[in-house]
Design an enzyme around this catalytic site. Structure first.
Site, short mmCIF file in Angstrom:
data_model
loop_
_atom_site.label_atom_id
_atom_site.label_comp_id
_atom_site.label_asym_id
_atom_site.label_seq_id
_atom_site.Cartn_x
_atom_site.Cartn_y
_atom_site.Cartn_z
N PRO A 72 0.79 -1.23 0.00
CA PRO A 72 0.00 0.00 0.00
C PRO A 72 0.83 1.28 0.00
O PRO A 72 1.85 1.37 0.66
CB PRO A 72 -0.82 -0.10 1.30
CG PRO A 72 -0.08 -1.07 2.14
CD PRO A 72 0.56 -2.04 1.19
N ASN A 73 0.33 2.23 -0.77
CA ASN A 73 0.86 3.60 -0.86
C ASN A 73 2.17 3.71 -1.65
O ASN A 73 2.65 4.81 -1.89
CB ASN A 73 1.03 4.22 0.53
CG ASN A 73 -0.29 4.28 1.28
OD1 ASN A 73 -1.26 4.80 0.75
ND2 ASN A 73 -0.35 3.71 2.47
N ARG A 109 5.26 10.97 -2.50
CA ARG A 109 4.92 10.62 -1.11
C ARG A 109 6.11 10.89 -0.18
O ARG A 109 7.15 10.22 -0.30
CB ARG A 109 4.58 9.12 -1.06
CG ARG A 109 4.29 8.62 0.33
CD ARG A 109 4.24 7.10 0.37
NE ARG A 109 3.95 6.65 1.71
CZ ARG A 109 4.11 5.41 2.15
NH1 ARG A 109 4.53 4.46 1.31
NH2 ARG A 109 3.84 5.09 3.40
N TYR A 129 11.12 8.85 1.56
CA TYR A 129 11.12 7.79 0.55
C TYR A 129 11.85 8.15 -0.74
O TYR A 129 11.97 7.32 -1.63
CB TYR A 129 9.67 7.39 0.24
CG TYR A 129 8.94 6.84 1.44
CD1 TYR A 129 9.37 5.67 2.06
CD2 TYR A 129 7.84 7.49 1.98
CE1 TYR A 129 8.72 5.16 3.17
CE2 TYR A 129 7.17 6.99 3.09
CZ TYR A 129 7.62 5.83 3.69
OH TYR A 129 6.98 5.33 4.79
N ASN A 175 8.09 -5.47 -0.64
CA ASN A 175 7.93 -4.28 0.19
C ASN A 175 6.45 -4.22 0.54
O ASN A 175 5.63 -3.76 -0.25
CB ASN A 175 8.37 -3.01 -0.52
CG ASN A 175 8.32 -1.80 0.42
OD1 ASN A 175 7.70 -1.86 1.48
ND2 ASN A 175 8.95 -0.71 0.02
N ALA A 199 2.95 -0.72 5.04
CA ALA A 199 2.46 -0.78 6.42
C ALA A 199 1.94 -2.16 6.81
O ALA A 199 1.91 -2.49 8.01
CB ALA A 199 1.36 0.27 6.61
N GLU A 223 12.32 -9.36 2.59
CA GLU A 223 11.57 -8.18 3.06
C GLU A 223 12.39 -6.94 2.73
O GLU A 223 13.60 -6.88 3.02
CB GLU A 223 11.35 -8.28 4.58
CG GLU A 223 10.66 -7.04 5.15
CD GLU A 223 10.50 -7.10 6.67
OE1 GLU A 223 10.55 -8.20 7.25
OE2 GLU A 223 10.35 -6.02 7.27
N HIS A 262 12.48 -2.51 2.58
CA HIS A 262 11.91 -1.19 2.86
C HIS A 262 12.86 -0.12 2.35
O HIS A 262 14.09 -0.26 2.49
CB HIS A 262 11.70 -0.98 4.37
CG HIS A 262 10.82 -2.02 4.97
ND1 HIS A 262 9.46 -2.02 4.77
CD2 HIS A 262 11.11 -3.11 5.70
CE1 HIS A 262 8.94 -3.06 5.39
NE2 HIS A 262 9.92 -3.75 5.96
N ARG A 307 12.53 4.87 12.93
CA ARG A 307 11.27 5.62 12.84
C ARG A 307 10.36 5.30 14.05
O ARG A 307 10.85 4.88 15.08
CB ARG A 307 10.60 5.29 11.50
CG ARG A 307 11.49 5.69 10.31
CD ARG A 307 10.84 5.42 8.97
NE ARG A 307 9.63 6.23 8.82
CZ ARG A 307 8.71 6.00 7.87
NH1 ARG A 307 8.88 5.00 7.00
NH2 ARG A 307 7.64 6.76 7.78
C1 DQA Z 1 8.01 1.18 3.99
C2 DQA Z 1 8.08 1.36 5.51
C3 DQA Z 1 6.71 1.14 6.14
O1 DQA Z 1 6.77 1.34 7.55
C4 DQA Z 1 5.69 2.11 5.56
O2 DQA Z 1 4.41 1.84 6.10
C5 DQA Z 1 5.67 2.10 4.08
C6 DQA Z 1 6.94 2.08 3.37
C7 DQA Z 1 9.34 1.54 3.32
O3 DQA Z 1 9.56 1.13 2.18
O4 DQA Z 1 10.18 2.25 3.92
O5 DQA Z 1 4.62 2.21 3.45
O6 DQA Z 1 7.72 -0.17 3.69
#
Ligand code: DQA
Length: 147
Positions: free
Chosen positions: A9-10, A17, A22, A73, A76, A97, A99, A106
């Site tokens: 998501p996102n 964003r 990011y 990735n 959240a 995994e 990020h 954070r």
């Molecule tokens: C993320 C880190 C997560 O905590 C966050 O919710 C994201 C992006 C990252 O790529 O740094 O959506 O996965």
């Protein structure tokens, strides 16, 4: 060797964003860089993104027959999703995994990962470059475990 790069998501909003966290690369920029690197490494990649937890579970199930490994990735959902964790366990696939940000630097709610224990490893904190690092890592892992 075929690798699925699965984004949660996102992450479709990358580029605009929270660029201080990011970066300014879009997901399309990241995909293009991964495709170039994949060509250099002699592998193929598929890129997928969904804002929906169940769709990510479905993509992991489909990867059982369609891919050799997964870079995930989960956004959240990393911090909340037992369903994603179970999907990784259920498929038995090699999953990294990933990020962009260093989640441990954070908010405390980002310090917990539901999926890390069932992944082969975690790469985080290197921004968009992390995708390339993860691609190199999973290709090396699968190569070492081939046969
Ligand atoms: C993320 C880190 C997560 O905590 C966050 O919710 C994201 C992006 C990252 O790529 O740094 O959506 O996965």
């Amino acid at each position: 060797m075929h690798i699925l790069v699965l984004n949660g998501p996102n992450l479709n909003l990358l580029g605009t964003r929270e660029p201080d966290i990011y970066g300014r690369d879009t997901l399309a920029d990241i995909e293009a860089a991964c495709r170039t690197l994949a060509g250099d490494l002699g592998v193929t990649v598929a890129f997928e993104q969904s804002n929906h937890e169940g769709a990510l579970v479905d993509a992991l199930h489909a990867a059982r027959t369609g891919a050799d490994g997964v870079i995930l990735n989960a956004g959240a959902y990393t911090h909340t999703s037992i369903a994603l964790r179970d999907a990784i366990s259920a498929t038995g696939m090699a999953v990294i995994e990933l990020h962009l940000s260093n989640t441990h630097a954070r908010e405390t709610f980002r310090h917990v990962s539901m999926i890390a224990p069932v992944c082969i490893g975690v790469i985080q904190g290197f921004g968009a470059a992390g995708y390339g690092l993860a691609l190199r890592a999973i290709v090396a892992h699968l190569g070492a475990h081939a046969g």
